[in-house]
Scaffold this motif. Structure first.
Motif, PDB file in Angstrom:
ATOM      1  N   MET A 168       0.742  -1.189   0.163  1.00  0.00           N
ATOM      2  CA  MET A 168      -0.190  -0.089   0.114  1.00  0.00           C
ATOM      3  C   MET A 168       0.998   1.245   0.088  1.00  0.00           C
ATOM      4  SD  MET A 168      -3.114  -0.960   2.648  1.00  0.00           S
ATOM      5  CE  MET A 168      -3.742   0.689   2.294  1.00  0.00           C
ATOM      6  N   PRO A 169       0.226   2.407  -0.322  1.00  0.00           N
ATOM      7  CA  PRO A 169       1.142   3.684  -0.469  1.00  0.00           C
ATOM      8  C   PRO A 169       1.660   3.878   0.994  1.00  0.00           C
ATOM      9  CG  PRO A 169      -0.920   3.977  -1.445  1.00  0.00           C
ATOM     10  CD  PRO A 169      -1.082   2.644  -0.686  1.00  0.00           C
ATOM     11  N   PRO A 170       2.848   4.454   0.914  1.00  0.00           N
ATOM     12  CA  PRO A 170       3.958   4.629   2.107  1.00  0.00           C
ATOM     13  C   PRO A 170       3.216   5.234   3.281  1.00  0.00           C
ATOM     14  CG  PRO A 170       4.526   6.043   0.273  1.00  0.00           C
ATOM     15  CD  PRO A 170       3.373   5.270  -0.298  1.00  0.00           C
ATOM     16  N   ALA A 171       3.996   5.209   3.960  1.00  0.00           N
ATOM     17  CA  ALA A 171       3.496   5.546   5.605  1.00  0.00           C
ATOM     18  C   ALA A 171       3.916   6.969   5.777  1.00  0.00           C
ATOM     19  CB  ALA A 171       4.152   4.544   6.949  1.00  0.00           C
ATOM     20  N   GLY A 172       3.645   7.554   6.675  1.00  0.00           N
ATOM     21  CA  GLY A 172       3.780   8.847   7.087  1.00  0.00           C
ATOM     22  C   GLY A 172       3.315   9.354   8.270  1.00  0.00           C
ATOM     23  N   THR A 173       3.148  10.721   8.578  1.00  0.00           N
ATOM     24  CA  THR A 173       2.910  11.061  10.058  1.00  0.00           C
ATOM     25  C   THR A 173       1.067  11.041  10.003  1.00  0.00           C
ATOM     26  OG1 THR A 173       4.447  12.582   9.938  1.00  0.00           O
ATOM     27  CG2 THR A 173       2.618  12.963  11.649  1.00  0.00           C
ATOM     28  N   LEU A 204      -2.674   2.094 -11.106  1.00  0.00           N
ATOM     29  CA  LEU A 204      -3.936   1.274 -10.706  1.00  0.00           C
ATOM     30  C   LEU A 204      -5.048   1.943 -10.354  1.00  0.00           C
ATOM     31  CD1 LEU A 204      -1.960  -0.779  -7.788  1.00  0.00           C
ATOM     32  CD2 LEU A 204      -2.741  -1.556  -9.992  1.00  0.00           C
ATOM     33  N   ALA A 205      -5.173   3.460 -10.152  1.00  0.00           N
ATOM     34  CA  ALA A 205      -6.259   4.171 -10.494  1.00  0.00           C
ATOM     35  C   ALA A 205      -6.796   4.174 -11.771  1.00  0.00           C
ATOM     36  CB  ALA A 205      -5.882   5.587  -9.668  1.00  0.00           C
ATOM     37  N   ARG A 206      -6.025   4.172 -12.637  1.00  0.00           N
ATOM     38  CA  ARG A 206      -6.547   4.322 -14.081  1.00  0.00           C
ATOM     39  C   ARG A 206      -7.455   2.652 -14.197  1.00  0.00           C
ATOM     40  NH1 ARG A 206      -8.185   6.018 -19.170  1.00  0.00           N
ATOM     41  NH2 ARG A 206      -7.696   4.058 -20.724  1.00  0.00           N
ATOM     42  N   PHE A 210      -3.841 -10.130 -10.985  1.00  0.00           N
ATOM     43  CA  PHE A 210      -4.189  -9.206  -9.693  1.00  0.00           C
ATOM     44  C   PHE A 210      -5.703  -8.727  -9.879  1.00  0.00           C
ATOM     45  CE2 PHE A 210       0.495  -9.444  -8.359  1.00  0.00           C
ATOM     46  CZ  PHE A 210      -0.012 -10.235  -7.388  1.00  0.00           C
ATOM     47  N   LEU A 211      -5.607  -8.210 -11.355  1.00  0.00           N
ATOM     48  CA  LEU A 211      -6.751  -7.364 -11.527  1.00  0.00           C
ATOM     49  C   LEU A 211      -7.999  -8.033 -11.875  1.00  0.00           C
ATOM     50  CD1 LEU A 211      -5.292  -4.581 -14.334  1.00  0.00           C
ATOM     51  CD2 LEU A 211      -6.118  -4.177 -11.944  1.00  0.00           C
ATOM     52  N   ARG A 212      -8.133  -9.296 -12.190  1.00  0.00           N
ATOM     53  CA  ARG A 212      -9.004 -10.075 -12.255  1.00  0.00           C
ATOM     54  C   ARG A 212      -9.732 -10.356 -10.659  1.00  0.00           C
ATOM     55  NH1 ARG A 212      -9.902 -12.075 -17.030  1.00  0.00           N
ATOM     56  NH2 ARG A 212      -8.214 -11.989 -18.639  1.00  0.00           N
ATOM     57  N   GLN A 213      -9.066 -10.184  -9.918  1.00  0.00           N
ATOM     58  CA  GLN A 213      -9.300 -10.360  -8.304  1.00  0.00           C
ATOM     59  C   GLN A 213     -10.045  -8.972  -7.773  1.00  0.00           C
ATOM     60  OE1 GLN A 213      -6.616 -13.031  -6.010  1.00  0.00           O
ATOM     61  NE2 GLN A 213      -5.367 -12.603  -7.831  1.00  0.00           N
ATOM     62  N   ILE A 214      -9.739  -8.028  -8.501  1.00  0.00           N
ATOM     63  CA  ILE A 214     -10.223  -6.683  -8.037  1.00  0.00           C
ATOM     64  C   ILE A 214     -11.405  -6.215  -8.869  1.00  0.00           C
ATOM     65  CG2 ILE A 214      -9.761  -4.277  -7.629  1.00  0.00           C
ATOM     66  CD1 ILE A 214      -6.775  -5.203  -7.884  1.00  0.00           C
ATOM     67  N   PRO A 215     -12.718  -6.244  -8.404  1.00  0.00           N
ATOM     68  CA  PRO A 215     -13.829  -5.944  -8.856  1.00  0.00           C
ATOM     69  C   PRO A 215     -13.893  -4.663  -9.566  1.00  0.00           C
ATOM     70  CG  PRO A 215     -14.460  -6.074  -6.563  1.00  0.00           C
ATOM     71  CD  PRO A 215     -12.878  -6.517  -6.836  1.00  0.00           C
ATOM     72  N   PRO A 239      -5.103  -8.476  -3.420  1.00  0.00           N
ATOM     73  CA  PRO A 239      -4.729  -8.351  -4.726  1.00  0.00           C
ATOM     74  C   PRO A 239      -4.269  -7.031  -5.102  1.00  0.00           C
ATOM     75  CG  PRO A 239      -6.640  -9.626  -4.667  1.00  0.00           C
ATOM     76  CD  PRO A 239      -6.483  -9.056  -3.468  1.00  0.00           C
ATOM     77  N   ALA A 240      -4.991  -5.703  -4.782  1.00  0.00           N
ATOM     78  CA  ALA A 240      -4.683  -4.473  -5.116  1.00  0.00           C
ATOM     79  C   ALA A 240      -3.291  -4.162  -4.415  1.00  0.00           C
ATOM     80  CB  ALA A 240      -5.782  -3.443  -4.678  1.00  0.00           C
ATOM     81  N   ASP A 241      -3.056  -4.297  -3.117  1.00  0.00           N
ATOM     82  CA  ASP A 241      -1.910  -4.439  -2.438  1.00  0.00           C
ATOM     83  C   ASP A 241      -0.682  -4.916  -3.242  1.00  0.00           C
ATOM     84  OD1 ASP A 241      -0.197  -3.434  -0.075  1.00  0.00           O
ATOM     85  OD2 ASP A 241      -0.267  -5.447   0.249  1.00  0.00           O
ATOM     86  N   ARG A 242      -0.864  -6.207  -3.624  1.00  0.00           N
ATOM     87  CA  ARG A 242       0.203  -6.983  -4.168  1.00  0.00           C
ATOM     88  C   ARG A 242       0.597  -6.569  -5.538  1.00  0.00           C
ATOM     89  NH1 ARG A 242      -2.085 -12.946  -3.820  1.00  0.00           N
ATOM     90  NH2 ARG A 242       0.054 -13.452  -4.827  1.00  0.00           N
ATOM     91  N   ALA A 243      -0.538  -5.881  -6.124  1.00  0.00           N
ATOM     92  CA  ALA A 243      -0.291  -5.190  -7.653  1.00  0.00           C
ATOM     93  C   ALA A 243       0.506  -4.412  -7.434  1.00  0.00           C
ATOM     94  CB  ALA A 243      -1.639  -5.059  -8.272  1.00  0.00           C
TER      95      ALA A 243
END
Length: 234
Positions: free
Chosen positions: A1-6, A144-146, A98-103, A121-125
């Motif tokens: 997932m996107p990187p951590a921050g404060t 992925l947003a596209r 992975f996309l096949r597993q994301i509705p 699947p989204a996180d792994r992609a």
């Protein structure tokens, strides 16, 4: 997932930003609607719709040349070798799996936590993409947003800074959208209508544009002090 921050109070920040008087005009300026009809819209206004969109039925699970051009509308470029691998090679097949597993057609506000959590699947992609040469977290998020514009958000340095660098952006954004009977999600849909933006533009993209437009002029890279969303509009 996107990187951590404060960690930050994402729901409060988003509420202030989407409630700001300038939000509608910023959307109109970005998409070239309302009083901005006839002006040149931002190239990103074509990100979701170019070539029929990333979720169109025949290519919803494949990375296409249209997808690679679409991310350029958001000022990122996928290196040529990686692009070829996405279009014709093993990397493309892995992402397709992975996309096949994301509705498709699923809004983030309606998604179960497991859809976007660690190991999904989204996180792994996302993790697979960021391991590619010169493909950072911004480019991975935009690609992925596209492909899943309603459930996976566009995310870049400007938006991260404006929102206080949330620690788990996908998760934190979902929680914020669901808070107070989905008040922010409903507000995003209201903004889309008020600005005359097509219904094909997702609520997440409306959110991204509102936040990005508010902070893009003031963002100063790594030294940026951030955004006070409660400050009066200039």
């Amino acid at each position: 997932m996107p990187p951590a921050g404060t960690p930050g109070t994402l729901a409060e920040r988003l509420h202030a930003l989407v409630s700001a008087p300038r939000a509608v005009d910023d959307l109109r300026s970005y998409f070239g609607t309302g009083p901005h009809t006839g002006t040149t819209p931002f190239t990103g206004s074509r990100f979701e719709g170019l070539g029929g969109g990333g979720e169109r039925s025949d290519t919803a699970c494949k990375i296409t040349a249209d997808d690679l051009v679409a991310v350029q509308m958001l000022s990122v470029r996928i290196p040529a070798r990686t692009a070829l691998d996405l279009l014709e090679g093993g990397l493309g097949q892995q992402i397709e799996d992975f996309l096949r597993q994301i509705p498709t057609g699923l809004d983030l506000v309606d998604a179960e936590p497991a859809r976007i959590g660690k190991g999904s699947p989204a996180d792994r992609a996302w993790h697979l993409l960021v391991t590619q040469p010169k493909v950072g977290w911004v480019t991975a998020s935009k690609l992925l947003a596209r492909k899943r514009p309603r459930s996976l958000p566009v995310y870049d340095q400007v938006v991260r800074c404006a929102l206080g660098s949330p620690s788990r952006f996908w998760h934190d954004l979902r929680v914020a959208l669901r808070a107070e009977d989905r008040a922010i999600h409903r507000r995003l849909l209201e903004l889309r209508t008020a600005a005359g933006v097509p219904d094909t533009v997702s609520a997440l993209r409306v959110c991204d544009v509102v936040v990005w437009m508010r902070h893009r002029g003031d963002h100063t890279s790594r030294k940026c002090p951030g955004l006070d969303p409660s400050a009066p509009d200039e």
